[in-house]
Design a protein around this motif. Structure first.
Motif, PDB file in Angstrom:
ATOM      1  N   HIS A 155      -2.056 -16.043  29.376  1.00 19.29           N
ATOM      2  CA  HIS A 155      -1.098 -17.639  29.655  1.00 19.29           C
ATOM      3  C   HIS A 155      -2.971 -17.882  30.379  1.00 19.29           C
ATOM      4  CE1 HIS A 155       2.404 -15.981  30.014  1.00 19.29           C
ATOM      5  NE2 HIS A 155       2.201 -15.373  31.409  1.00 19.29           N
ATOM      6  N   GLN A 156      -3.803 -17.972  29.228  1.00 16.11           N
ATOM      7  CA  GLN A 156      -5.600 -18.801  29.785  1.00 16.11           C
ATOM      8  C   GLN A 156      -5.913 -18.436  30.666  1.00 16.11           C
ATOM      9  OE1 GLN A 156      -4.298 -21.722  26.968  1.00 16.11           O
ATOM     10  NE2 GLN A 156      -4.993 -20.991  25.027  1.00 16.11           N
ATOM     11  N   SER A 157      -5.385 -17.720  31.427  1.00 14.20           N
ATOM     12  CA  SER A 157      -6.080 -18.163  32.834  1.00 14.20           C
ATOM     13  C   SER A 157      -7.322 -17.048  33.470  1.00 14.20           C
ATOM     14  CB  SER A 157      -5.090 -16.869  33.847  1.00 14.20           C
ATOM     15  OG  SER A 157      -5.065 -15.569  33.027  1.00 14.20           O
ATOM     16  N   GLY A 158      -8.119 -17.001  31.905  1.00 13.09           N
ATOM     17  CA  GLY A 158      -9.355 -16.991  32.767  1.00 13.09           C
ATOM     18  C   GLY A 158     -10.118 -16.662  31.254  1.00 13.09           C
ATOM     19  N   VAL A 159     -10.936 -15.876  30.712  1.00 13.22           N
ATOM     20  CA  VAL A 159     -11.961 -15.837  29.619  1.00 13.22           C
ATOM     21  C   VAL A 159     -13.030 -15.372  29.500  1.00 13.22           C
ATOM     22  CG1 VAL A 159     -13.741 -17.640  30.194  1.00 13.22           C
ATOM     23  CG2 VAL A 159     -13.704 -17.490  27.256  1.00 13.22           C
ATOM     24  N   THR A 160     -13.681 -14.155  28.381  1.00 12.18           N
ATOM     25  CA  THR A 160     -14.341 -13.805  28.215  1.00 12.18           C
ATOM     26  C   THR A 160     -15.289 -14.189  27.306  1.00 12.18           C
ATOM     27  OG1 THR A 160     -13.341 -11.568  28.811  1.00 12.18           O
ATOM     28  CG2 THR A 160     -15.475 -11.397  27.333  1.00 12.18           C
ATOM     29  N   LEU A 161     -16.275 -14.460  28.011  1.00  8.85           N
ATOM     30  CA  LEU A 161     -17.124 -15.118  26.210  1.00  8.85           C
ATOM     31  C   LEU A 161     -18.200 -14.347  25.353  1.00  8.85           C
ATOM     32  CD1 LEU A 161     -18.586 -18.013  28.606  1.00  8.85           C
ATOM     33  CD2 LEU A 161     -16.799 -18.621  26.414  1.00  8.85           C
ATOM     34  N   ILE A 162     -18.359 -14.384  24.621  1.00  3.41           N
ATOM     35  CA  ILE A 162     -18.660 -13.475  23.519  1.00  3.41           C
ATOM     36  C   ILE A 162     -20.155 -14.545  22.977  1.00  3.41           C
ATOM     37  CG2 ILE A 162     -18.968 -12.396  21.631  1.00  3.41           C
ATOM     38  CD1 ILE A 162     -15.989 -12.223  22.203  1.00  3.41           C
ATOM     39  N   GLY A 163     -21.179 -13.826  22.603  1.00  2.00           N
ATOM     40  CA  GLY A 163     -22.554 -14.369  22.009  1.00  2.00           C
ATOM     41  C   GLY A 163     -23.526 -13.631  21.595  1.00  2.00           C
ATOM     42  N   GLN A 164     -24.880 -14.660  21.638  1.00  2.00           N
ATOM     43  CA  GLN A 164     -25.856 -13.402  21.475  1.00  2.00           C
ATOM     44  C   GLN A 164     -27.562 -14.336  22.087  1.00  2.00           C
ATOM     45  OE1 GLN A 164     -25.598 -14.160  16.621  1.00  2.00           O
ATOM     46  NE2 GLN A 164     -24.150 -12.031  16.234  1.00  2.00           N
ATOM     47  N   ARG A 165     -28.098 -13.468  21.374  1.00  2.00           N
ATOM     48  CA  ARG A 165     -29.643 -14.037  22.481  1.00  2.00           C
ATOM     49  C   ARG A 165     -30.439 -13.030  20.683  1.00  2.00           C
ATOM     50  NH1 ARG A 165     -33.033 -12.560  27.519  1.00  2.00           N
ATOM     51  NH2 ARG A 165     -34.739 -13.702  27.281  1.00  2.00           N
ATOM     52  N   HIS A 224     -20.795 -27.915  18.949  1.00  2.00           N
ATOM     53  CA  HIS A 224     -21.774 -28.677  19.659  1.00  2.00           C
ATOM     54  C   HIS A 224     -20.309 -28.051  21.056  1.00  2.00           C
ATOM     55  CE1 HIS A 224     -22.865 -31.983  22.301  1.00  2.00           C
ATOM     56  NE2 HIS A 224     -21.767 -31.624  22.647  1.00  2.00           N
ATOM     57  N   ALA A 225     -18.929 -28.107  20.849  1.00  2.00           N
ATOM     58  CA  ALA A 225     -18.162 -27.611  22.337  1.00  2.00           C
ATOM     59  C   ALA A 225     -18.481 -26.210  22.775  1.00  2.00           C
ATOM     60  CB  ALA A 225     -16.693 -28.253  21.860  1.00  2.00           C
ATOM     61  N   LEU A 226     -18.765 -25.104  21.529  1.00  2.00           N
ATOM     62  CA  LEU A 226     -18.903 -24.204  22.429  1.00  2.00           C
ATOM     63  C   LEU A 226     -21.031 -23.730  22.171  1.00  2.00           C
ATOM     64  CD1 LEU A 226     -17.585 -22.197  18.496  1.00  2.00           C
ATOM     65  CD2 LEU A 226     -16.697 -21.924  20.995  1.00  2.00           C
ATOM     66  N   SER A 227     -21.919 -24.682  21.992  1.00  2.00           N
ATOM     67  CA  SER A 227     -23.050 -24.383  22.200  1.00  2.00           C
ATOM     68  C   SER A 227     -22.449 -25.323  24.261  1.00  2.00           C
ATOM     69  CB  SER A 227     -24.036 -25.602  21.667  1.00  2.00           C
ATOM     70  OG  SER A 227     -23.823 -26.821  22.513  1.00  2.00           O
ATOM     71  N   LEU A 269     -20.775 -23.960  26.992  1.00  2.00           N
ATOM     72  CA  LEU A 269     -20.810 -22.941  27.068  1.00  2.00           C
ATOM     73  C   LEU A 269     -22.095 -21.968  27.718  1.00  2.00           C
ATOM     74  CD1 LEU A 269     -17.638 -21.920  25.323  1.00  2.00           C
ATOM     75  CD2 LEU A 269     -17.977 -23.000  27.544  1.00  2.00           C
ATOM     76  N   VAL A 270     -23.198 -22.098  26.231  1.00  2.00           N
ATOM     77  CA  VAL A 270     -23.868 -21.540  26.548  1.00  2.00           C
ATOM     78  C   VAL A 270     -24.818 -20.892  28.351  1.00  2.00           C
ATOM     79  CG1 VAL A 270     -26.840 -21.016  26.249  1.00  2.00           C
ATOM     80  CG2 VAL A 270     -25.236 -21.507  24.046  1.00  2.00           C
ATOM     81  N   PRO A 271     -24.938 -22.004  28.453  1.00  2.00           N
ATOM     82  CA  PRO A 271     -25.466 -21.659  29.949  1.00  2.00           C
ATOM     83  C   PRO A 271     -24.469 -21.129  30.879  1.00  2.00           C
ATOM     84  CG  PRO A 271     -25.374 -23.957  29.847  1.00  2.00           C
ATOM     85  CD  PRO A 271     -24.821 -23.976  28.676  1.00  2.00           C
ATOM     86  N   HIS A 272     -23.293 -21.288  30.957  1.00  2.00           N
ATOM     87  CA  HIS A 272     -21.792 -20.254  31.329  1.00  2.00           C
ATOM     88  C   HIS A 272     -22.426 -18.578  30.795  1.00  2.00           C
ATOM     89  CE1 HIS A 272     -20.340 -23.174  33.182  1.00  2.00           C
ATOM     90  NE2 HIS A 272     -19.903 -23.859  32.003  1.00  2.00           N
ATOM     91  N   LEU A 273     -22.991 -18.269  29.852  1.00  2.00           N
ATOM     92  CA  LEU A 273     -23.405 -17.491  28.977  1.00  2.00           C
ATOM     93  C   LEU A 273     -24.595 -16.248  29.703  1.00  2.00           C
ATOM     94  CD1 LEU A 273     -22.226 -15.717  26.825  1.00  2.00           C
ATOM     95  CD2 LEU A 273     -24.257 -16.386  25.475  1.00  2.00           C
ATOM     96  N   CYS A 274     -24.969 -17.240  29.696  1.00  2.00           N
ATOM     97  CA  CYS A 274     -26.487 -16.604  30.462  1.00  2.00           C
ATOM     98  C   CYS A 274     -26.397 -16.405  31.609  1.00  2.00           C
ATOM     99  CB  CYS A 274     -27.430 -17.774  30.059  1.00  2.00           C
ATOM    100  SG  CYS A 274     -28.064 -18.549  28.752  1.00  2.00           S
ATOM    101  N   THR A 297     -27.186 -18.481  21.307  1.00  2.00           N
ATOM    102  CA  THR A 297     -25.420 -18.899  20.840  1.00  2.00           C
ATOM    103  C   THR A 297     -24.299 -18.179  21.338  1.00  2.00           C
ATOM    104  OG1 THR A 297     -25.272 -17.167  19.267  1.00  2.00           O
ATOM    105  CG2 THR A 297     -26.561 -19.719  19.093  1.00  2.00           C
ATOM    106  N   VAL A 298     -23.037 -18.868  21.710  1.00  2.00           N
ATOM    107  CA  VAL A 298     -21.606 -18.455  21.931  1.00  2.00           C
ATOM    108  C   VAL A 298     -21.403 -19.077  20.263  1.00  2.00           C
ATOM    109  CG1 VAL A 298     -19.802 -18.933  22.646  1.00  2.00           C
ATOM    110  CG2 VAL A 298     -21.512 -19.058  24.088  1.00  2.00           C
ATOM    111  N   THR A 299     -21.190 -17.343  19.828  1.00  2.00           N
ATOM    112  CA  THR A 299     -20.327 -17.367  19.022  1.00  2.00           C
ATOM    113  C   THR A 299     -18.641 -17.089  18.777  1.00  2.00           C
ATOM    114  OG1 THR A 299     -20.193 -14.969  19.140  1.00  2.00           O
ATOM    115  CG2 THR A 299     -21.916 -15.809  18.216  1.00  2.00           C
TER     116      THR A 299
END
Length: 195
Positions: A109-119, A62-65, A67-72, A100-102
């Protein structure tokens, strides 16, 4: 960085440790994670790579789901509409069904992120998506929803840490040769001999 018990199931005699998630990936409902752990603030970090044998708890998926709007938006797959952002309690709108965000990869230092997902494409094929690195620093942020992304990711990080400490789906494997709970005795009826 959160101060929690050492990786593994929680117990009262466990000492505390500091966990820093570097990468997390979900495949076939199993979590693979790279992280560091420190027993104290001044202890050197120990690096770990772990794949959980148990299936993840639904709270993590659920927590990963969320993040889907941000991935898109970050991969320019969809454009924002008036009803784009769902409430925390409600399910994602239908426009996000094929996404989906996988997993994710944290910056130093957890100062940013790269999201990985699929369509999932209409023909059943899968398009792998990776967002550009998104910094949480206000001066470097080019994404208008950086604060929301960071807050949503914090929830996902909490669930990943909980999974490392033993939070998983409760399931019980059935006994292959399960014995019936009641025994029925059938009367013996002799069969006549064949001629």
């Amino acid at each position: 960085m959160n101060q929690l018990t050492i990786v593994g199931p929680n117990s009262p005699e466990a000492t505390t440790s500091i966990i820093t998630i570097q990468r997390a990936k979900l495949k076939d409902q199993h979590l693979s994670c790279e992280f560091t752990e420190q027993r104290t603030d001044d202890a050197p970090p120990r690096a770990f790579a772990l794949t959980c044998a148990e299936q993840v708890h639904p709270d993590l998926t659920h927590a990963l789901s969320r993040l889907v709007p941000h991935l898109c938006l970050l991969t320019e797959q969809l454009t924002e509409t008036s009803d784009y952002w769902p409430d925390e309690a409600e399910e994602l709108p239908a426009i996000f069904e094929s996404f989906t965000v996988t997993g994710f990869s944290m910056g130093r230092h957890q100062s940013g992120v790269t999201l990985i997902g699929q369509r999932e494409l209409t023909g059943g094929r899968v398009l792998n998506l990776t967002t550009p690195y998104q910094s949480f620093d206000d001066e470097l942020a080019t994404y208008p929803y950086t604060g929301l992304l960071e807050a949503t990711l914090a929830t996902a990080l909490t669930e990943v840490e909980a999974a490392l400490r033993g939070k998983c789906t409760d399931y019980r494997q059935l006994d292959l040769f399960e014995q019936p709970t009641t025994t029925t005795i059938l009367p013996f009826v002799p069969t006549p001999p064949l001629a």
